[in-house]
Design a protein around this motif. Sequence first.
Motif, mmCIF file in Angstrom:
data_model
loop_
_atom_site.group_PDB
_atom_site.id
_atom_site.type_symbol
_atom_site.label_atom_id
_atom_site.label_comp_id
_atom_site.label_asym_id
_atom_site.label_seq_id
_atom_site.Cartn_x
_atom_site.Cartn_y
_atom_site.Cartn_z
ATOM 1 N N ARG A 1 0.838 -1.198 0.000
ATOM 2 C CA ARG A 1 0.000 0.000 0.000
ATOM 3 C C ARG A 1 0.873 1.247 0.000
ATOM 4 N NH1 ARG A 1 -5.276 -1.044 0.729
ATOM 5 N NH2 ARG A 1 -5.804 -3.179 1.382
ATOM 6 N N ASP B 1 -3.640 2.730 -1.060
ATOM 7 C CA ASP B 1 -4.176 1.625 -1.849
ATOM 8 C C ASP B 1 -3.018 0.855 -2.484
ATOM 9 O OD1 ASP B 1 -5.972 -0.055 -3.004
ATOM 10 O OD2 ASP B 1 -6.995 1.474 -4.210
ATOM 11 N N THR B 2 -3.337 -0.253 -3.185
ATOM 12 C CA THR B 2 -2.331 -1.059 -3.881
ATOM 13 C C THR B 2 -2.421 -0.831 -5.384
ATOM 14 O OG1 THR B 2 -3.842 -2.938 -4.013
ATOM 15 C CG2 THR B 2 -2.353 -2.848 -2.112
#
Length: 736
Positions: free
Chosen positions: A289, A296-297
């Motif tokens: 992340r 987020d990824t």
Amino acid sequence: EEKRRIEEEARREEKDRLDAAKTIQHLVLGSTIVKFSAGVTIERIITGFYSCRVRITNLPLNAKPYEVKSLLLDQGMEEDMFQLVNLRTWNGKKEANFIVEEEWGRAIASGIDGVDFRGESLAVEATDSGTLEGMNSNNSALLSITWRIPLRRFALRYFSPDEATRQLRSMNGHVINGQKIKVEQNRLPHTTVPDPYSLLVSGLPSDMSGEEIKDLLDAFSIRQISTLSYNENLVDGLLKNHIRTLMFNGSVDFDPSQLNASQGNRSLRARFKSWEDAKKVHDQLANKRFAFIGNDTFRLWLPDPYQITIPMQQYLAQKKQWDSFVNDTKNRKESTLHVRTFPEKVVLRVGGDDMKAVGMLKVRVESLVAGEILQDMSHVWFGSAAGQRFLESLCTETGAYVRYDWRVKLLKAYGDREAVAQAREKMKEELTRLSSLEYTESLTRNSIRFFVQRGVAALKEAFGEESVVLDISSNPVRITIRGGEDARHLLRKLLDESLLNTTTDFSSTSESTCPVCLMDVSNPVKLGCGHEYCTACIRHFFTADIKNFPLLCGGDDGTCMKPIALPMIEKFLTPSQLNALLETAFTTHIEKNPQLYRYCKTPGCKQIYKCDTSQSTKTARQCPSCLASVCMRCHEDGHDGMTCEERRIQGDPAEQERLNNAWAREAGVKRCPECRVWIEKTEGCNHMTCKCGAHICWVCMRIFTAQTIYGHMNEAHGGIYERNQPMVQDEDVPAQ
């Protein structure tokens, strides 16, 4: 007149000299450059282990091969250091692919990259693997990185439920600055009950202010709900800097990022110099992340490094084998096979984390793709329309796919063992039928010239180019015709005619005797050495099944032995025939010189390398096909930093033990009889205590308890201190 004769003779001698000096370069095994001289003599070989591929793009459509070659020559290269493989159209421009001597590859790429060529800025890349056969590189050093744009959510309030409903119906799905927004009914705080006076809006562009959103949706108040931090203008730079850090400032280029408004995401493509570099960055980004994309990824896509396309018929015939391959590699990270089917073709892709394992799988896939060569089944009829229909029927009847490779005039079979065996049986029956339609006659000495000059041409004109075979290497010379009774009839007529016209001249003659037919030369062809041949005879000489190289003149009853100039050979051979001759010469040279060249050690890999007899420790090279690292001197796995002898000793446990024992005697150290670690006595008595807890007598190296060891040393060795001649470990103690 005499002056003109002398000038003509001088011009002919100069031409003969230039012809004799001419060389040809040819690419074999997809990555090996071979230089040939007169007689198809091999002058130089640059194997795939020592070559790389250079790709030049953005060339104008009217670029000529000689112009593209000059780009490399201007960098200081010699013509025998590279081979132009193709110059093809790609994306509205021309693209040139070269195989280049490795030590020049990177320098050439950096020297030409960005050079102006007729107003176009050239782009150049060099890859370590130069092979152009088998599985192709999928331009796979391209990593696609996609991330979701964090949602900005706002709660808007209206004076009446009707106003809220009207805005919901008109604005939901509305596109603003390329992004589709979502409008839905909001809920009362801490409940699931809809709030008729409030709407929830998401998917808004990040550069819109709250007031702009309020005015657009005609609300009287607005409140931002999302608290995620995301700056559209900074993300690209932050991501690129992070990738450069992972690469330690290595070479990487980026395409402009792309916005997908309908999906609410943005993507960036990073171009690396090698698949390994792309894979390294891929693994560093995966499943992590990052705060600058809203904690987020990334979604990542890196194509498998190698792929090949096969016909659907071949895939169906081999489906059991391909399914087995897929199952064997399923869920294996080190190497995996992926299969993608289309209506008429199937694409096979090989990838994984371990490039050595990928290379071994790649060779296995290429071996299965190559099929089984049916050496004993070859027949030119299978290349005809009728022959093709017969081969297609085999697939229906047996399940095996058999095709005729017109380039090498061989049959190749694909399928499981039982299906191929059934196809073989049916082909044997067909070959028996075909052989009954062939007719062979031995020619007398008087008939040979007639058939070389006229008879063979007449038969080929009547029954096709592949219907007649004149074997001038047999004794007696034989001619074979295929085509049934009508073909036999014409052959017999021509045989009669040849016997009636033994003294007829069909063309100009010479007083010389042809070294092939041993008759007076007709339509003479003069070699650089001065000997003359019949035109038809020398053509048949070059197209025969040649096994001995170099090709030498047979004049003066076979004593001339001068190599035949390459322009003379090129004159009588088509490009495909010449290529076949060059590859035969190459294979023969490799087989006759095992002390100079070896095949790659990976089973099934056809690449070769040159043996290294130097004393350098840097003798390892990577195979361009299977990617294995091979030592050019000892022919084992690569071992940079060690000599071959050191590598041999390291891999031989018995030799390691012998050397260790010799060193121990010289250094005065011994192994603990309990745990086998090395121990050394520097001072004190002969009672040694190992870190494993064993109490050891240093003289006889036996183990005792702490209470009994001193009694043993006094009784057995006459004291607790060193003797003049210590006992030898692992030998008979009482005898000593």
